[in-house]
Design a protein around this motif. Structure first.
Motif: not given
Length: 101
Positions: A22-34, A36-52
């Protein structure tokens, strides 16, 4: 109660792996710029996991759970994940109380 040393080590190792992942994911997101379309895809992952996770329960149990799943899915489209889950839990609790389940 006694605790087996190898079981304790396994639990600590699994906890460490979870925290580091979990921490490595947070650190990587701080240092990588996305873009707008990729950021939208990444932000849609939590609802998809919730529904699964929620969908099998909704179809395997009663009407209260099915309605709560629908409420959670609709809320997850626009609201933060924690709010969506809270609405789903509140909905199922109210429906169970109303139906006497």
């Amino acid at each position: 109660m006694t605790v087996d040393f190898s079981t304790l080590v396994a639990i600590i190792a699994m906890a460490a792996a979870t925290v580091l992942t979990r921490l490595s994911g947070l650190v990587l997101v701080w240092h990588v710029s996305f873009e707008k379309s990729r950021r939208k895809v990444i932000e849609s992952i939590p609802p998809a996991v919730l529904m699964a996770v929620v969908a099998p329960t909704a179809f395997a149990t009663g009407i209260a759970e099915s309605i709560a799943c629908a409420v959670t899915a609709i809320a997850a489209l626009r609201l933060p994940m924690l709010v969506s889950v809270a609405l789903g839990v509140l909905c199922v609790a109210l429906l169970r109380a109303a139906t006497g389940e």
